[in-house]
Design a protein around this motif. Structure first.
Motif, mmCIF file in Angstrom:
data_model
loop_
_atom_site.group_PDB
_atom_site.id
_atom_site.type_symbol
_atom_site.label_atom_id
_atom_site.label_comp_id
_atom_site.label_asym_id
_atom_site.label_seq_id
_atom_site.Cartn_x
_atom_site.Cartn_y
_atom_site.Cartn_z
ATOM 1 N N ARG A 131 9.440 0.963 -6.408
ATOM 2 C CA ARG A 131 8.865 -0.282 -5.897
ATOM 3 C C ARG A 131 8.673 -0.136 -4.381
ATOM 4 O O ARG A 131 9.639 0.076 -3.656
ATOM 5 N N ILE A 132 7.442 -0.269 -3.951
ATOM 6 C CA ILE A 132 7.083 -0.057 -2.542
ATOM 7 C C ILE A 132 6.434 -1.325 -2.002
ATOM 8 O O ILE A 132 5.540 -1.893 -2.641
ATOM 9 N N LEU A 133 6.883 -1.757 -0.831
ATOM 10 C CA LEU A 133 6.230 -2.862 -0.136
ATOM 11 C C LEU A 133 5.658 -2.323 1.159
ATOM 12 O O LEU A 133 6.391 -1.807 2.007
ATOM 13 N N HIS A 134 4.346 -2.415 1.305
ATOM 14 C CA HIS A 134 3.674 -2.050 2.554
ATOM 15 C C HIS A 134 3.559 -3.315 3.400
ATOM 16 O O HIS A 134 3.228 -4.381 2.886
ATOM 17 N N VAL A 135 3.825 -3.185 4.695
ATOM 18 C CA VAL A 135 3.669 -4.296 5.635
ATOM 19 C C VAL A 135 2.681 -3.850 6.705
ATOM 20 O O VAL A 135 2.861 -2.801 7.322
ATOM 21 N N SER A 136 1.638 -4.648 6.900
ATOM 22 C CA SER A 136 0.618 -4.317 7.888
ATOM 23 C C SER A 136 0.047 -5.597 8.476
ATOM 24 O O SER A 136 -0.273 -6.528 7.730
ATOM 25 N N ASP A 137 -0.059 -5.629 9.795
ATOM 26 C CA ASP A 137 -0.693 -6.789 10.429
ATOM 27 C C ASP A 137 -2.054 -7.039 9.787
ATOM 28 O O ASP A 137 -2.400 -8.160 9.467
ATOM 29 N N CYS A 138 -2.819 -5.970 9.641
ATOM 30 C CA CYS A 138 -4.198 -6.073 9.176
ATOM 31 C C CYS A 138 -4.363 -5.412 7.814
ATOM 32 O O CYS A 138 -3.785 -4.354 7.548
ATOM 33 N N TYR A 139 -5.141 -6.059 6.957
ATOM 34 C CA TYR A 139 -5.407 -5.543 5.624
ATOM 35 C C TYR A 139 -6.751 -6.095 5.171
ATOM 36 O O TYR A 139 -7.378 -6.889 5.869
ATOM 37 N N LEU A 140 -7.179 -5.676 4.009
ATOM 38 C CA LEU A 140 -8.451 -6.149 3.467
ATOM 39 C C LEU A 140 -8.480 -7.669 3.486
ATOM 40 O O LEU A 140 -7.452 -8.289 3.262
ATOM 41 N N PRO A 141 -9.566 -8.295 3.815
ATOM 42 C CA PRO A 141 -10.939 -7.809 3.825
ATOM 43 C C PRO A 141 -11.360 -7.148 5.137
ATOM 44 O O PRO A 141 -12.499 -6.706 5.243
ATOM 45 N N ARG A 142 -10.497 -7.103 6.134
ATOM 46 C CA ARG A 142 -10.850 -6.372 7.355
ATOM 47 C C ARG A 142 -11.050 -4.908 6.992
ATOM 48 O O ARG A 142 -10.418 -4.406 6.060
ATOM 49 N N LEU A 143 -11.892 -4.215 7.719
ATOM 50 C CA LEU A 143 -12.231 -2.842 7.351
ATOM 51 C C LEU A 143 -12.045 -1.848 8.493
ATOM 52 O O LEU A 143 -12.875 -0.977 8.708
ATOM 53 N N GLY A 144 -10.952 -1.958 9.210
ATOM 54 C CA GLY A 144 -10.640 -0.969 10.236
ATOM 55 C C GLY A 144 -9.908 0.211 9.624
ATOM 56 O O GLY A 144 -9.690 0.288 8.413
ATOM 57 N N GLY A 145 -9.492 1.132 10.469
ATOM 58 C CA GLY A 145 -8.830 2.345 9.997
ATOM 59 C C GLY A 145 -7.537 2.082 9.253
ATOM 60 O O GLY A 145 -7.301 2.619 8.164
ATOM 61 N N ILE A 146 -6.647 1.245 9.817
ATOM 62 C CA ILE A 146 -5.375 0.956 9.154
ATOM 63 C C ILE A 146 -5.642 0.295 7.812
ATOM 64 O O ILE A 146 -5.043 0.671 6.791
ATOM 65 N N GLU A 147 -6.521 -0.684 7.797
ATOM 66 C CA GLU A 147 -6.781 -1.435 6.569
ATOM 67 C C GLU A 147 -7.253 -0.521 5.441
ATOM 68 O O GLU A 147 -6.773 -0.609 4.305
ATOM 69 N N VAL A 148 -8.193 0.341 5.742
ATOM 70 C CA VAL A 148 -8.745 1.237 4.723
ATOM 71 C C VAL A 148 -7.710 2.268 4.283
ATOM 72 O O VAL A 148 -7.553 2.538 3.087
ATOM 73 N N GLN A 149 -6.968 2.827 5.226
ATOM 74 C CA GLN A 149 -5.945 3.819 4.860
ATOM 75 C C GLN A 149 -4.845 3.202 4.008
ATOM 76 O O GLN A 149 -4.413 3.807 3.024
ATOM 77 N N VAL A 150 -4.382 2.016 4.365
ATOM 78 C CA VAL A 150 -3.329 1.377 3.584
ATOM 79 C C VAL A 150 -3.861 1.012 2.188
ATOM 80 O O VAL A 150 -3.176 1.233 1.187
ATOM 81 N N ALA A 151 -5.070 0.491 2.102
ATOM 82 C CA ALA A 151 -5.646 0.156 0.787
ATOM 83 C C ALA A 151 -5.771 1.405 -0.086
ATOM 84 O O ALA A 151 -5.467 1.358 -1.292
#
Length: 142
Positions: A2-22
């Motif tokens: 069981r993994i929980l990812h935490v990120s300030d930014c996520y989809l629907p934003r489409l920056g580098g972090i968002e796309v890599q985490v998705a």
């Protein structure tokens, strides 16, 4: 796992972090893991995505009470590991680190940013100041 990812930014934003985490979430799910995401980014409801959003100007991905919300989330969901994704400045991601450490969970911190001399020195200083190894943190960088 069981993994929980935490990120300030996520989809629907489409920056580098968002796309890599998705992409990471998709690949981990395909590998059979139970994967969820906590983010401060507003957006539509997505499977396994917890949006901890405050109404702020410009839809800033920050929440003034994020630590409390994230602590309740990690206690309720009990992931095996919390994987925090941050840029050079990521207040919500740091709140995720604090919540996971308070809950006694292992934490992986991945820094997604330009490693210019200032950023590199900042993270080196934070690592030494907060003695990440005592918190059970593992640091990685993209």
């Amino acid at each position: 796992m069981r993994i929980l990812h935490v990120s300030d930014c996520y989809l629907p934003r489409l920056g580098g972090i968002e796309v890599q985490v998705a992409d990471l979430v998709r690949m981990e799910r395909e590998a059979g893991h139970e994967v969820e995401v906590a983010t401060a980014t507003p957006g539509e409801a997505l499977r396994g995505v917890y949006r901890i959003v405050a109404k702020l100007p410009f839809d800033l991905p920050v929440h003034p009470f994020g630590v409390g919300h994230l602590l309740r989330l990690v206690k309720a969901r009990r992931p095996d590991v919390v994987h925090v994704h941050m840029g050079a400045v990521s207040p919500f991601a740091w709140m995720g680190v604090r919540a996971a450490v308070r809950a006694g969970l292992p934490v992986v911190v991945t820094v997604h940013s330009m490693w210019d001399p200032v950023t590199r020195a900042l993270y080196r200083g934070l690592r030494l100041l907060f003695e990440w190894h005592r918190w059970g943190l593992v640091g990685t960088a993209v």
